[in-house]
Motif scaffolding. Structure first.
Motif, PDB file in Angstrom:
ATOM      1  N   THR A  53       0.858  -1.165   0.000  1.00  0.00           N
ATOM      2  CA  THR A  53       0.000   0.000   0.000  1.00  0.00           C
ATOM      3  C   THR A  53       0.901   1.223   0.000  1.00  0.00           C
ATOM      4  O   THR A  53       1.826   1.312   0.797  1.00  0.00           O
ATOM      5  CB  THR A  53      -0.904   0.029   1.248  1.00  0.00           C
TER       6      THR A  53
ATOM      7  N   SER B  82      -3.170   7.427   1.509  1.00  0.00           N
ATOM      8  CA  SER B  82      -2.845   6.028   1.244  1.00  0.00           C
ATOM      9  C   SER B  82      -3.610   5.605   0.003  1.00  0.00           C
ATOM     10  O   SER B  82      -4.794   5.926  -0.134  1.00  0.00           O
ATOM     11  CB  SER B  82      -3.254   5.149   2.416  1.00  0.00           C
TER      12      SER B  82
ATOM     13  N   LYS C  30      -8.858  -7.130   0.281  1.00  0.00           N
ATOM     14  CA  LYS C  30      -7.798  -6.332   0.908  1.00  0.00           C
ATOM     15  C   LYS C  30      -8.083  -4.837   0.781  1.00  0.00           C
ATOM     16  O   LYS C  30      -7.870  -4.082   1.727  1.00  0.00           O
ATOM     17  CB  LYS C  30      -6.453  -6.665   0.279  1.00  0.00           C
TER      18      LYS C  30
ATOM     19  N   ASN D  55      -8.466  -2.335   3.881  1.00  0.00           N
ATOM     20  CA  ASN D  55      -7.675  -1.097   4.009  1.00  0.00           C
ATOM     21  C   ASN D  55      -8.585   0.113   4.155  1.00  0.00           C
ATOM     22  O   ASN D  55      -8.318   1.011   4.952  1.00  0.00           O
ATOM     23  CB  ASN D  55      -6.765  -0.911   2.795  1.00  0.00           C
TER      24      ASN D  55
END
Length: 196
Positions: free
Chosen positions: A20, A107, A140, A144
């Protein structure tokens, strides 16, 4: 030999899934990234601002000819999926140009699927592995996103609790001052004054 190729492919996908990207967007700046894609390649961009200012940035994705594919202005989160309709370099940019004071912490994940034709030796097991890798990537990304949202909500809660604590201390001080003033004032009213 074929299973070794499949195993290497799965490991490469899992390494990519674990990555990430996190960057600091300084005031009045823009960061751009590039992906070389071919017709039929799929790309997904997910991002979340986890700190700074009003948690908002501008996001733009352009095709190789500079045409805007996606634009999301002053938002804290977003996801965009697309399939390349042209060969070339696709550009995605994150901008904090409208902010003059606050840094932002961003992010983001970029992932995609490179499609192979049946002539290139794609076997059913590889198709299943690619589908599994896509599902793992979606899971995922969702994880996140939820983790970043939890961090943002925790920061908001801690800030609110700190403000409540200090406001309570100020109110207590004001009440003690008013009580002391009233006691002093009432006491003065009942004092006996002597005239000489």
């Amino acid at each position: 030999m074929l299973w070794a190729k499949v195993l290497i492919g799965v490991l490469a996908v899992l390494v990519q899934l674990a990555w990430t990207h996190t960057i600091d967007l300084f005031p009045s700046t823009e960061y751009c990234f590039f992906e070389d894609m071919h017709i039929g390649d799929e790309m997904t961009l997910t991002y979340q601002v986890s700190g700074g200012g009003h948690l908002d940035i501008d996001t733009r994705i352009k095709d190789p000819e500079g045409e805007m594919l996606y634009e999301n202005l002053k938002k804290d989160t977003g996801t965009y999926d697309f399939v390349a309709d042209k060969d070339g370099r696709y550009t995605y940019c994150f901008s904090n140009a409208f902010s003059m004071l606050s840094d932002k912490v961003l992010s983001f994940n970029v992932h995609g699927v490179l499609y192979l034709t049946d002539e290139e030796g794609l076997i059913p097991a590889e198709r299943e592995l690619r589908e599994l890798a896509n599902n793992v990537q979606l899971f995922k990304d969702e994880q996140n996103y939820l983790s970043m949202r939890e961090r943002v909500h925790r920061n908001t809660t801690e800030s609110t609790n700190a403000r409540i604590k200090w406001w309570s201390i100020v109110q207590t001080g004001i009440i003690l001052f008013i009580c002391a003033f009233q006691i002093f004032f009432v006491k003065r009213q009942f004092e006996v004054r002597r005239s000489i």
